[in-house]
Design an enzyme around this catalytic site. Sequence first.
Site, PDB file in Angstrom:
ATOM      1  N   CYS A  13       0.754  -1.197  -0.509  1.00  0.00           N
ATOM      2  CA  CYS A  13       0.107   0.273   0.128  1.00  0.00           C
ATOM      3  C   CYS A  13       0.641   1.048   0.307  1.00  0.00           C
ATOM      4  O   CYS A  13       1.410   1.666  -1.216  1.00  0.00           O
ATOM      5  CB  CYS A  13      -0.333  -0.287   1.211  1.00  0.00           C
ATOM      6  SG  CYS A  13      -2.375   0.897   0.834  1.00  0.00           S
ATOM      7  N   ARG A  56     -12.592   6.087  -1.539  1.00  0.00           N
ATOM      8  CA  ARG A  56     -11.560   5.003  -0.990  1.00  0.00           C
ATOM      9  C   ARG A  56     -12.099   3.671  -1.210  1.00  0.00           C
ATOM     10  O   ARG A  56     -13.083   4.319  -1.606  1.00  0.00           O
ATOM     11  CB  ARG A  56     -11.484   4.845   0.262  1.00  0.00           C
ATOM     12  CG  ARG A  56     -10.647   6.275   1.143  1.00  0.00           C
ATOM     13  CD  ARG A  56     -10.486   6.437   2.585  1.00  0.00           C
ATOM     14  NE  ARG A  56      -9.195   4.845   2.961  1.00  0.00           N
ATOM     15  CZ  ARG A  56      -8.080   5.486   2.458  1.00  0.00           C
ATOM     16  NH1 ARG A  56      -7.724   7.130   2.808  1.00  0.00           N
ATOM     17  NH2 ARG A  56      -7.050   4.998   2.486  1.00  0.00           N
ATOM     18  N   HIS A  58      -3.159  -6.055   2.728  1.00  0.00           N
ATOM     19  CA  HIS A  58      -3.310  -5.583   3.910  1.00  0.00           C
ATOM     20  C   HIS A  58      -4.131  -7.418   4.488  1.00  0.00           C
ATOM     21  O   HIS A  58      -4.726  -8.210   3.897  1.00  0.00           O
ATOM     22  CB  HIS A  58      -3.835  -5.161   4.704  1.00  0.00           C
ATOM     23  CG  HIS A  58      -3.646  -3.538   4.340  1.00  0.00           C
ATOM     24  ND1 HIS A  58      -2.591  -2.537   5.332  1.00  0.00           N
ATOM     25  CD2 HIS A  58      -4.022  -2.238   4.122  1.00  0.00           C
ATOM     26  CE1 HIS A  58      -2.139  -1.587   4.247  1.00  0.00           C
ATOM     27  NE2 HIS A  58      -3.084  -1.491   3.175  1.00  0.00           N
TER      28      HIS A  58
HETATM   29  N1  GLN Z   1      -2.233   6.358   2.404  1.00  0.00           N
HETATM   30  C1  GLN Z   1      -2.002   5.456   0.469  1.00  0.00           C
HETATM   31  C2  GLN Z   1      -3.548   6.175   0.445  1.00  0.00           C
HETATM   32  O1  GLN Z   1      -4.977   5.970   1.082  1.00  0.00           O
HETATM   33  C3  GLN Z   1      -1.977   4.731   1.985  1.00  0.00           C
HETATM   34  C4  GLN Z   1      -2.950   4.026   2.339  1.00  0.00           C
HETATM   35  C5  GLN Z   1      -2.745   2.366   3.156  1.00  0.00           C
HETATM   36  O2  GLN Z   1      -1.408   2.510   3.082  1.00  0.00           O
HETATM   37  N2  GLN Z   1      -3.396   1.204   3.497  1.00  0.00           N
HETATM   38  O3  GLN Z   1      -4.060   5.379  -0.582  1.00  0.00           O
END
Ligand code: GLN
Length: 234
Positions: A95, A130, A194
């Site tokens: 990520c 998101r 994750h």
């Molecule tokens: N901050 C980054 C995003 O929102 C990475 C997020 C993350 O590592 N889960 O894309």
Amino acid sequence: MSYSLKVCHLYGDLMNTYGDIGNILVLKHLANQMGVDLDSEVISLDQEFEADKYDIVIFGGGQDFEQSIISKDIQSKKEALTNFIEDDGSVVAICGGYQLLGHYYIGANGEKLQGISALDHYTEKQHDNRFIGDVLIENKETGEKYRGFENHQGITFLGKDERPLGNVIEGYGNNGQDKTEGAIYKNVYCTYFHGPILARNNQIAKHVLMNALKRKYPDADLSTQDAVSVSETF
Ligand code: GLN
């Protein structure tokens, strides 16, 4: 013959918001089953990344705030990290870590965070959205299926010499458009999963360990290590 591997947990104190440290526990467990000693250390802000000391780098995910700090610090490690990657070092980048190995990441507030361009991808911003949820992908080369959980606003587009970690069956993946998830370049595995990814997908943990062993012990017979079986995706 005794085998040992050393892991650099890159920014492990800042980029571990999602339990990504579990990836190191899985590597350690599987390495021990293979008769391989594995230990790790965190390398973080203002510390040198000494490429020769490590066999594997784990670079976890994080939030935009942490990423903005790391984006600046990692420029001092850019050359050593790029050399490590080009020299077939093993990397698992998740990520936020994945995003910073590429050219840039545009944060939710529109700020452009510089990556190290060790890999050729770039990450744009979504408009007030998101990607969150379970993902199922298939790696076309191995036929392996991997499961994970994604939570990212950035949308990533792959570049030269990068293959996806898998093709999306369920979920969004890199950008919700081209059905790719993650990236593979040399011995670097990048992903939005994750979970942590290696705990749910032991096959990837094994690829990472075998790649690292072959690089460190090019003349060794590693058939015993290769024979250690790992569980299927769950
Ligand atoms: N901050 C980054 C995003 O929102 C990475 C997020 C993350 O590592 N889960 O894309």
